[in-house]
Scaffold this motif. Structure first.
Motif, PDB file in Angstrom:
ATOM      1  N   LEU A  67       0.854  -1.178   0.000  1.00 27.17           N
ATOM      2  CA  LEU A  67       0.000   0.000   0.000  1.00 27.17           C
ATOM      3  C   LEU A  67       0.892   1.230   0.000  1.00 27.17           C
ATOM      4  O   LEU A  67       1.618   1.480   0.962  1.00 27.17           O
ATOM      5  CB  LEU A  67      -0.907   0.003   1.234  1.00 27.17           C
ATOM      6  N   LEU A  68       0.868   1.979  -1.095  1.00 24.93           N
ATOM      7  CA  LEU A  68       1.646   3.210  -1.207  1.00 24.93           C
ATOM      8  C   LEU A  68       0.742   4.390  -0.873  1.00 24.93           C
ATOM      9  O   LEU A  68      -0.350   4.505  -1.432  1.00 24.93           O
ATOM     10  CB  LEU A  68       2.195   3.380  -2.626  1.00 24.93           C
ATOM     11  N   TYR A  69       1.200   5.273   0.013  1.00 27.40           N
ATOM     12  CA  TYR A  69       0.351   6.428   0.332  1.00 27.40           C
ATOM     13  C   TYR A  69       1.172   7.669   0.639  1.00 27.40           C
ATOM     14  O   TYR A  69       2.322   7.603   1.066  1.00 27.40           O
ATOM     15  CB  TYR A  69      -0.581   6.109   1.501  1.00 27.40           C
ATOM     16  N   SER A  70       0.552   8.800   0.360  1.00 31.02           N
ATOM     17  CA  SER A  70       1.065  10.115   0.751  1.00 31.02           C
ATOM     18  C   SER A  70      -0.156  10.936   1.105  1.00 31.02           C
ATOM     19  O   SER A  70      -0.778  11.549   0.249  1.00 31.02           O
ATOM     20  CB  SER A  70       1.844  10.763  -0.401  1.00 31.02           C
ATOM     21  N   ASN A  71      -0.536  10.915   2.372  1.00 30.00           N
ATOM     22  CA  ASN A  71      -1.801  11.506   2.779  1.00 30.00           C
ATOM     23  C   ASN A  71      -1.676  12.020   4.209  1.00 30.00           C
ATOM     24  O   ASN A  71      -1.217  11.287   5.094  1.00 30.00           O
ATOM     25  CB  ASN A  71      -2.913  10.457   2.688  1.00 30.00           C
ATOM     26  N   PHE A  98       3.997   1.564   2.629  1.00 32.06           N
ATOM     27  CA  PHE A  98       5.157   2.411   2.346  1.00 32.06           C
ATOM     28  C   PHE A  98       4.695   3.858   2.215  1.00 32.06           C
ATOM     29  O   PHE A  98       4.140   4.251   1.205  1.00 32.06           O
ATOM     30  CB  PHE A  98       5.862   1.958   1.061  1.00 32.06           C
ATOM     31  N   PRO A  99       4.913   4.652   3.282  1.00 32.89           N
ATOM     32  CA  PRO A  99       4.565   6.073   3.191  1.00 32.89           C
ATOM     33  C   PRO A  99       5.613   6.839   2.402  1.00 32.89           C
ATOM     34  O   PRO A  99       6.811   6.569   2.522  1.00 32.89           O
ATOM     35  CB  PRO A  99       4.547   6.515   4.661  1.00 32.89           C
ATOM     36  N   CYS A 100       5.179   7.767   1.586  1.00 36.90           N
ATOM     37  CA  CYS A 100       6.125   8.578   0.825  1.00 36.90           C
ATOM     38  C   CYS A 100       5.539   9.970   0.622  1.00 36.90           C
ATOM     39  O   CYS A 100       4.345  10.195   0.853  1.00 36.90           O
ATOM     40  CB  CYS A 100       6.479   7.929  -0.508  1.00 36.90           C
ATOM     41  N   ASP A 101       6.377  10.893   0.201  1.00 36.60           N
ATOM     42  CA  ASP A 101       5.969  12.275  -0.002  1.00 36.60           C
ATOM     43  C   ASP A 101       5.767  12.522  -1.491  1.00 36.60           C
ATOM     44  O   ASP A 101       6.727  12.508  -2.259  1.00 36.60           O
ATOM     45  CB  ASP A 101       7.042  13.220   0.557  1.00 36.60           C
ATOM     46  N   HIS A 102       4.518  12.760  -1.886  1.00 38.35           N
ATOM     47  CA  HIS A 102       4.244  12.915  -3.318  1.00 38.35           C
ATOM     48  C   HIS A 102       4.873  14.177  -3.905  1.00 38.35           C
ATOM     49  O   HIS A 102       4.980  14.303  -5.124  1.00 38.35           O
ATOM     50  CB  HIS A 102       2.726  12.933  -3.561  1.00 38.35           C
ATOM     51  N   LYS A 103       5.309  15.097  -3.042  1.00 38.77           N
ATOM     52  CA  LYS A 103       5.943  16.320  -3.522  1.00 38.77           C
ATOM     53  C   LYS A 103       7.468  16.199  -3.625  1.00 38.77           C
ATOM     54  O   LYS A 103       8.125  17.106  -4.138  1.00 38.77           O
ATOM     55  CB  LYS A 103       5.589  17.494  -2.608  1.00 38.77           C
ATOM     56  N   GLU A 105      10.892  15.554  -5.030  1.00 40.59           N
ATOM     57  CA  GLU A 105      11.366  15.488  -6.409  1.00 40.59           C
ATOM     58  C   GLU A 105      12.025  14.156  -6.731  1.00 40.59           C
ATOM     59  O   GLU A 105      12.165  13.786  -7.893  1.00 40.59           O
ATOM     60  CB  GLU A 105      12.349  16.624  -6.681  1.00 40.59           C
ATOM     61  N   ASN A 106      12.371  13.396  -5.694  1.00 41.66           N
ATOM     62  CA  ASN A 106      12.988  12.083  -5.888  1.00 41.66           C
ATOM     63  C   ASN A 106      11.984  10.946  -5.662  1.00 41.66           C
ATOM     64  O   ASN A 106      12.387   9.810  -5.397  1.00 41.66           O
ATOM     65  CB  ASN A 106      14.183  11.904  -4.943  1.00 41.66           C
ATOM     66  N   LEU A 107      10.696  11.265  -5.772  1.00 42.28           N
ATOM     67  CA  LEU A 107       9.661  10.269  -5.478  1.00 42.28           C
ATOM     68  C   LEU A 107       9.833   9.007  -6.304  1.00 42.28           C
ATOM     69  O   LEU A 107       9.808   7.893  -5.761  1.00 42.28           O
ATOM     70  CB  LEU A 107       8.271  10.872  -5.735  1.00 42.28           C
ATOM     71  N   ILE A 108       9.983   9.138  -7.610  1.00 43.12           N
ATOM     72  CA  ILE A 108      10.044   7.967  -8.493  1.00 43.12           C
ATOM     73  C   ILE A 108      11.254   7.113  -8.156  1.00 43.12           C
ATOM     74  O   ILE A 108      11.159   5.877  -8.079  1.00 43.12           O
ATOM     75  CB  ILE A 108      10.084   8.398  -9.973  1.00 43.12           C
ATOM     76  N   ASP A 131      -2.950   9.352  -9.139  1.00 47.07           N
ATOM     77  CA  ASP A 131      -2.983  10.186 -10.346  1.00 47.07           C
ATOM     78  C   ASP A 131      -1.587  10.530 -10.857  1.00 47.07           C
ATOM     79  O   ASP A 131      -1.454  11.311 -11.799  1.00 47.07           O
ATOM     80  CB  ASP A 131      -3.749  11.487 -10.075  1.00 47.07           C
ATOM     81  N   ASN A 132      -0.560   9.959 -10.236  1.00 48.39           N
ATOM     82  CA  ASN A 132       0.810  10.258 -10.649  1.00 48.39           C
ATOM     83  C   ASN A 132       1.176   9.391 -11.852  1.00 48.39           C
ATOM     84  O   ASN A 132       1.455   8.196 -11.718  1.00 48.39           O
ATOM     85  CB  ASN A 132       1.775  10.001  -9.487  1.00 48.39           C
ATOM     86  N   LEU A 133       1.170   9.991 -13.031  1.00 46.90           N
ATOM     87  CA  LEU A 133       1.383   9.235 -14.265  1.00 46.90           C
ATOM     88  C   LEU A 133       2.797   8.671 -14.362  1.00 46.90           C
ATOM     89  O   LEU A 133       3.007   7.612 -14.951  1.00 46.90           O
ATOM     90  CB  LEU A 133       1.080  10.120 -15.480  1.00 46.90           C
ATOM     91  N   GLN A 134       3.776   9.360 -13.764  1.00 46.94           N
ATOM     92  CA  GLN A 134       5.147   8.841 -13.764  1.00 46.94           C
ATOM     93  C   GLN A 134       5.240   7.572 -12.923  1.00 46.94           C
ATOM     94  O   GLN A 134       5.935   6.615 -13.287  1.00 46.94           O
ATOM     95  CB  GLN A 134       6.119   9.891 -13.223  1.00 46.94           C
ATOM     96  N   LEU A 135       4.545   7.581 -11.801  1.00 42.54           N
ATOM     97  CA  LEU A 135       4.534   6.415 -10.925  1.00 42.54           C
ATOM     98  C   LEU A 135       3.830   5.243 -11.600  1.00 42.54           C
ATOM     99  O   LEU A 135       4.288   4.091 -11.530  1.00 42.54           O
ATOM    100  CB  LEU A 135       3.852   6.773  -9.606  1.00 42.54           C
TER     101      LEU A 135
END
Length: 342
Positions: A67-71, A98-103, A105-108, A131-135
């Motif tokens: 489960l990937l989330y940034s919320n 896996f929590p991550c920060d959608h903002k 710049e090294n997200l991908i 909605d992150n098309l790169q992801l």
């Protein structure tokens, strides 16, 4: 120490082959019902717990979902997680988060490194990551199955689940209008989340239907956090012409509004009606309990997981994109407008 029950023990008790037991445990198709009953009965009698790692080695699967989330809303994520775990456990899958920060710049790069270090069979994307098309491109490039929760973009053919946020916000605004409120403030959610626009659209739709003008002075930008709810409430309640009702885009922000109203000695709901969204635990843990929109968050997590497992097993699904209805939950923070307040 008692001996560990093995799949061989299950097979012996059921009177079938180890391969048949494995097929039943993996919920493979075309296993005769009588064989399924024998295996399931033996599993129950022996209290057999399949080892996901051992199953993975035999079938080139990990039986792990991510489960990937940034919320910023922990209650929302917890409900999604509980729904995902419930469905995953029922089908023999473990869940890792896996929590991550959608903002970032090294997200991908960060997510790519995680996926390589922690193998899994599939990924659940929560908004705004959904909605992150790169992801999404990364997951498709790696051949990792995924499902999306509450995406705004539905153009490409990937399984997703969501709720009808626009209609729910419309229904709540319409309810507040029915109580006699015409000065209804609105606190938007995080601008990076697709449901923010949908909820604001529902609010505007109801105002328009009842010929109420859209007052930009009582529309504020929140971020789905308690603190942003406080900040917006202070701005709204400092105005000479105070709103008689405040509709916040989630319960955390609504709770922040409630705190500020108490600090300003405003009676809720006599002086101010407050409404939230999500029906998370905080809406019932404060007083007065908050009128809110019940979003089926647990169900979204559960159904997203069910669709993901179907995709992993290459099974067909009738509805690739499913939308679920919300409902209003009327509590003590709302009442008929007292127009003499202002």
């Amino acid at each position: 120490m008692s001996r560990r029950i093995t799949i061989r023990d299950v097979a012996d008790l059921a009177g079938v082959s180890v391969k048949t037991v494995s097929r039943v445990l993996n919920k493979e198709p075309n296993v005769r019902p009588i064989m399924q009953d024998k295996v399931n009965s033996a599993v129950a009698q022996l209290n057999f717990k399949p080892n996901p790692q051992a199953r993975g080695l035999r079938g080139n699967k990990t039986f792990i979902l991510t489960l990937l989330y940034s919320n910023p809303n922990p209650d929302y994520i917890l409900e999604v997680q509980n729904g995902a775990m419930e469905q995953g456990n029922a089908e023999g899958y473990n869940l890792q988060i896996f929590p991550c920060d959608h903002k970032n710049e090294n997200l991908i790069e960060t997510v790519s490194s995680f996926l390589e270090a922690s193998p899994q069979d599939g990924v659940i994307l929560t908004l705004p990551l959904s909605d992150n098309l790169q992801l999404i491109e990364l997951l498709e490039k790696k051949g990792i199955p995924y499902t999306r929760i509450s995406p705004f973009y539905s153009e490409h053919n990937s399984p997703s689940v969501g709720s009808d946020d626009q209609k729910a916000a419309y229904d709540m605004t319409k309810y507040l209008i029915s109580l006699g409120h015409t000065d209804i403030a609105f606190i938007k959610g995080h601008p990076d989340h697709s449901d923010t626009d949908k909820r604001f659209s529902g609010y505007k739709q109801a105002l328009n239907e009842y010929n109420l003008s859209l007052n930009e002075e009582i529309i504020k930008q929140g971020f789905f956090t308690f603190e942003s709810g406080e900040d917006c409430a202070r701005q709204l309640l400092a105005q000479k012409q105070k709103p008689t009702a405040i509709f916040a885009s989630n319960d955390c922000m609504a709770a922040g509004v409630l705190k500020v109203s108490k600090q300003l000695n405003l009676a809720v709901p006599a002086d101010l009606t407050i409404a939230g969204y999500d029906d998370t635990s905080v809406s019932q843990q404060v007083w007065p309990a908050i009128t809110t929109v019940k979003q089926p968050i647990h169900l979204l997590g559960k159904m997203a997981t069910k669709k993901l497992i179907c995709k992993i097993k290459q099974k067909t699904w009738d509805e690739i994109q499913s939308i679920f209805e919300c409902e209003l939950v009327l509590r003590d923070s709302s009442s008929i407008c007292n127009s003499t307040t202002n």
